[in-house]
Design an enzyme around this catalytic site. Structure first.
Site, PDB file in Angstrom:
ATOM      1  N   ARG A   1      86.909   2.491  29.131  1.00 33.20           N
ATOM      2  CA  ARG A   1      87.910   3.497  29.539  1.00 33.20           C
ATOM      3  C   ARG A   1      87.850   4.742  28.654  1.00 33.20           C
ATOM      4  O   ARG A   1      88.876   5.342  28.324  1.00 33.20           O
ATOM      5  CB  ARG A   1      89.335   2.928  29.500  1.00 33.20           C
ATOM      6  CG  ARG A   1      89.571   1.763  30.399  1.00 33.20           C
ATOM      7  CD  ARG A   1      89.478   2.159  31.879  1.00 33.20           C
ATOM      8  NE  ARG A   1      89.777   1.027  32.723  1.00 33.20           N
ATOM      9  CZ  ARG A   1      88.875   0.153  33.156  1.00 33.20           C
ATOM     10  NH1 ARG A   1      87.590   0.315  32.854  1.00 33.20           N
ATOM     11  NH2 ARG A   1      89.203  -0.849  33.923  1.00 33.20           N
TER      12      ARG A   1
ATOM     13  N   SER B   1      96.859   0.412  36.286  1.00 35.93           N
ATOM     14  CA  SER B   1      97.188  -0.182  34.980  1.00 35.93           C
ATOM     15  C   SER B   1      97.800   0.889  34.084  1.00 35.93           C
ATOM     16  O   SER B   1      97.146   1.885  33.786  1.00 35.93           O
ATOM     17  CB  SER B   1      95.925  -0.708  34.313  1.00 35.93           C
ATOM     18  OG  SER B   1      95.275  -1.594  35.176  1.00 35.93           O
TER      19      SER B   1
ATOM     20  N   GLU C   1      97.156   3.882  29.187  1.00 40.15           N
ATOM     21  CA  GLU C   1      95.896   4.359  29.765  1.00 40.15           C
ATOM     22  C   GLU C   1      96.169   5.653  30.545  1.00 40.15           C
ATOM     23  O   GLU C   1      95.329   6.550  30.619  1.00 40.15           O
ATOM     24  CB  GLU C   1      95.361   3.273  30.704  1.00 40.15           C
ATOM     25  CG  GLU C   1      94.069   3.636  31.388  1.00 40.15           C
ATOM     26  CD  GLU C   1      93.586   2.513  32.314  1.00 40.15           C
ATOM     27  OE1 GLU C   1      93.530   1.346  31.902  1.00 40.15           O
ATOM     28  OE2 GLU C   1      93.250   2.841  33.461  1.00 40.15           O
TER      29      GLU C   1
HETATM   30  C1  LIG Z   1      96.498   1.639  42.285  1.00 46.20           C
HETATM   31  C2  LIG Z   1      95.546   2.139  41.204  1.00 46.20           C
HETATM   32  C3  LIG Z   1      94.504   1.334  40.797  1.00 46.20           C
HETATM   33  C4  LIG Z   1      93.614   1.773  39.805  1.00 46.20           C
HETATM   34  N1  LIG Z   1      92.568   0.952  39.443  1.00 46.20           N
HETATM   35  C5  LIG Z   1      91.691   1.365  38.506  1.00 46.20           C
HETATM   36  C6  LIG Z   1      90.583   0.523  38.135  1.00 46.20           C
HETATM   37  O1  LIG Z   1      90.392  -0.566  38.665  1.00 46.20           O
HETATM   38  N2  LIG Z   1      89.728   0.973  37.184  1.00 46.20           N
HETATM   39  C7  LIG Z   1      89.896   2.194  36.601  1.00 46.20           C
HETATM   40  O2  LIG Z   1      89.072   2.540  35.744  1.00 46.20           O
HETATM   41  N3  LIG Z   1      90.929   3.002  36.922  1.00 46.20           N
HETATM   42  C8  LIG Z   1      91.820   2.620  37.860  1.00 46.20           C
HETATM   43  N4  LIG Z   1      92.888   3.426  38.193  1.00 46.20           N
HETATM   44  C9  LIG Z   1      93.067   4.716  37.496  1.00 46.20           C
HETATM   45  C10 LIG Z   1      92.499   5.927  38.259  1.00 46.20           C
HETATM   46  O3  LIG Z   1      92.266   5.613  39.595  1.00 46.20           O
HETATM   47  C11 LIG Z   1      91.189   6.398  37.627  1.00 46.20           C
HETATM   48  O4  LIG Z   1      91.412   6.765  36.292  1.00 46.20           O
HETATM   49  C12 LIG Z   1      90.624   7.602  38.383  1.00 46.20           C
HETATM   50  O5  LIG Z   1      89.347   7.922  37.902  1.00 46.20           O
HETATM   51  C13 LIG Z   1      91.514   8.816  38.262  1.00 46.20           C
HETATM   52  O6  LIG Z   1      91.059   9.769  39.186  1.00 46.20           O
HETATM   53  P1  LIG Z   1      91.916  11.031  39.573  1.00 46.20           P
HETATM   54  O7  LIG Z   1      91.044  11.946  40.348  1.00 46.20           O
HETATM   55  O8  LIG Z   1      93.172  10.631  40.241  1.00 46.20           O
HETATM   56  O9  LIG Z   1      92.206  11.609  38.118  1.00 46.20           O
HETATM   57  P2  LIG Z   1      93.402  12.487  37.558  1.00 46.20           P
HETATM   58  O10 LIG Z   1      94.609  11.625  37.313  1.00 46.20           O
HETATM   59  O11 LIG Z   1      93.588  13.715  38.372  1.00 46.20           O
HETATM   60  O12 LIG Z   1      92.780  12.889  36.158  1.00 46.20           O
HETATM   61  C14 LIG Z   1      92.490  11.897  35.187  1.00 46.20           C
HETATM   62  C15 LIG Z   1      91.849  12.590  33.994  1.00 46.20           C
HETATM   63  O13 LIG Z   1      90.595  13.129  34.377  1.00 46.20           O
HETATM   64  C16 LIG Z   1      90.573  14.549  34.154  1.00 46.20           C
HETATM   65  N5  LIG Z   1      89.803  15.133  35.256  1.00 46.20           N
HETATM   66  C17 LIG Z   1      89.993  14.941  36.584  1.00 46.20           C
HETATM   67  N6  LIG Z   1      89.062  15.628  37.283  1.00 46.20           N
HETATM   68  C18 LIG Z   1      88.291  16.274  36.371  1.00 46.20           C
HETATM   69  C19 LIG Z   1      87.177  17.162  36.464  1.00 46.20           C
HETATM   70  N7  LIG Z   1      86.631  17.518  37.637  1.00 46.20           N
HETATM   71  N8  LIG Z   1      86.662  17.659  35.316  1.00 46.20           N
HETATM   72  C20 LIG Z   1      87.167  17.309  34.101  1.00 46.20           C
HETATM   73  N9  LIG Z   1      88.219  16.476  33.956  1.00 46.20           N
HETATM   74  C21 LIG Z   1      88.762  15.963  35.083  1.00 46.20           C
HETATM   75  C22 LIG Z   1      92.020  14.974  34.122  1.00 46.20           C
HETATM   76  O14 LIG Z   1      92.172  16.165  33.346  1.00 46.20           O
HETATM   77  C23 LIG Z   1      92.661  13.770  33.475  1.00 46.20           C
HETATM   78  O15 LIG Z   1      92.468  13.787  32.089  1.00 46.20           O
HETATM   79  C24 LIG Z   1      93.787   3.028  39.195  1.00 46.20           C
HETATM   80  C25 LIG Z   1      94.857   3.854  39.612  1.00 46.20           C
HETATM   81  C26 LIG Z   1      95.722   3.409  40.618  1.00 46.20           C
HETATM   82  C27 LIG Z   1      96.844   4.307  41.074  1.00 46.20           C
END
Ligand SMILES: Cc1cc2nc3c(=O)[nH]c(=O)nc-3n(C[C@H](O)[C@H](O)[C@H](O)COP(=O)(O)OP(=O)(O)OC[C@H]3O[C@@H](n4cnc5c(N)ncnc54)[C@H](O)[C@@H]3O)c2cc1C
Length: 352
Positions: free
Chosen positions: A165, A237, A333
């Site tokens: 992570r 999580s 996280e």
């Molecule tokens: C129901 C659920 C289940 C999940 N299961 C998992 C799992 O099994 N495993 C896991 O690892 N995670 C899991 N997650 C967490 C999440 O899905 C991941 O962390 C995912 O990668 C976040 O993507 P996002 O586009 O929504 O990111 P955001 O929440 O928009 O951003 C997350 C971080 O990434 C940065 N970021 C986003 N896009 C960019 C970009 N283009 N350039 C630079 N920085 C950027 C943001 O600044 C922030 O720091 C889960 C979340 C939910 C709601």
């Protein structure tokens, strides 16, 4: 396109109704000069800048006083060499749709990572992982804009410093990168990974198991296990699985022999945050409109009308209970964002 005082409610999976002073929809690389000028202006005014994907790992603690850049770059380029399928995927593509479309095209290797919410550009940031596979296992390189000097740069897999992570984008390069695309490499000679968690049921037939079966199983298990953020706001999580000293793990095991524990290569021991929270009897615990999910102790949810303060108070309560009972400090996280940029649970609580 730039919006002023825009609601972020539909741009975060907790559905918290925070507002962004400015919201920039970054849809094409040709907008880069305009975006860089805006970033420079914000910096000169001492205003924060936040790069946002799908908002599924983000908790907005307050209205954001600066510029939110919503990354919506789209496009997938495919090629192949003798041994691999190669994909270059723009940062705004939906992660699960990418996984699904590769499976439909009989390109395998992403199936274990099905149904992880969010967009492709966020995947390298925390090195998403599930069921024994991590983003780092398929990543060749990551393209990004350096928000300090405005240049387009590429980092190899090794240079991304991927860990559990974690990556360089959360460390040395934090807040100075906007990831534009990622390059992935999926071997034509596919191998199943189903020795992890509930996928173990498939293990016995590993020789004959298909990627589609794994994809279907992962989707089924996740849909049964995790609340859908479109129905019940959450960020997956909420806490990381804590990694503690062997000494502490041993002490805890002497009182709780059944405690899940995973010895690490460096001698430390990883514990299951969900189990620790569950042992404190916190499933279903509510504060205001926020609750610990009734079946998944590691997931905090918005019951419909939660404020960010409700979620924060609940997260603090959970952390304190686990600390008192197990002497283990849980780290969140989920990324905490307040008016001025990134913050953390301790700081937010101190300011209440
Ligand atoms: C129901 C659920 C289940 C999940 N299961 C998992 C799992 O099994 N495993 C896991 O690892 N995670 C899991 N997650 C967490 C999440 O899905 C991941 O962390 C995912 O990668 C976040 O993507 P996002 O586009 O929504 O990111 P955001 O929440 O928009 O951003 C997350 C971080 O990434 C940065 N970021 C986003 N896009 C960019 C970009 N283009 N350039 C630079 N920085 C950027 C943001 O600044 C922030 O720091 C889960 C979340 C939910 C709601």
């Amino acid at each position: 396109m730039i919006e002023k005082n825009s609601s972020l409610k539909t741009f975060n999976s907790f559905s918290i109704d925070a507002h962004a002073h400015l919201l920039f929809h970054f849809q094409q690389l040709s907008q880069l000069p305009e975006l860089l000028t805006l970033i420079k202006k914000m910096r000169s005014l001492n205003k924060p800048v936040l790069v946002l994907g799908g908002g599924s790992n983000t908790l907005f603690c307050n209205d954001f006083s600066g510029l939110v850049i919503k990354v919506e770059l789209m496009g997938i380029t495919q090629s192949e060499d003798e041994l691999h399928h190669l994909l270059q995927v723009a940062a705004g593509e939906n992660w699960h749709q990418l996984v699904k479309s590769t499976i439909q095209q009989e390109i395998y290797g992403l199936e274990n990572l099905a149904l992880i919410p969010g967009v492709v550009g966020a995947a390298p940031v925390q090195n998403i992982g599930a069921y024994g596979v991590e983003f780092k296992d398929v990543c060749v390189s990551v393209d990004y804009v350096d928000l300090i000097d405005g240049e387009l740069k590429t980092l190899s897999n090794e240079d991304c410093l991927f860990a559990y992570r974690d990556s360089i984008f959360k460390g040395e390069l934090k807040d100075r990168t906007l990831i534009t695309s990622v390059s992935l490499k999926l071997p034509k000679q596919w191998q199943a990974h189903c020795r992890y968690g509930l996928l173990k049921d498939l293990d016995e037939t590993e020789a004959s198991v298909s990627a589609l079966q794994i994809f279907d199983n992962v989707c089924r298990i996740r849909s049964e296990k995790l609340p859908d953020p479109r129905v019940l706001g959450n960020a997956g999580s909420f806490f990381k699985n804590p990694v503690v000293s062997a000494n502490l793990a041993e002490q805890l095991l002497s009182h709780h022999a059944e405690m899940p524990n995973y010895p690490q290569a460096d001698g430390m021991v990883k514990l299951a945050a969900g189990w620790l929270i569950d042992q404190c009897g916190l499933k279903g615990k509510t504060i205001g409109g926020a609750a610990v999910h009734k079946d998944q102790a590691l997931v905090l949810i918005n019951n419909g009308n939660a404020t960010a303060q409700d979620v924060i108070q609940l997260a603090w309560f959970v952390r304190e209970q686990v600390l008192q009972k197990f002497a283990v400090l849980l780290e969140h996280e989920v990324r905490f964002i307040d008016a001025l940029g990134e913050t953390n649970l301790q700081r937010v609580i101190n300011n209440v």
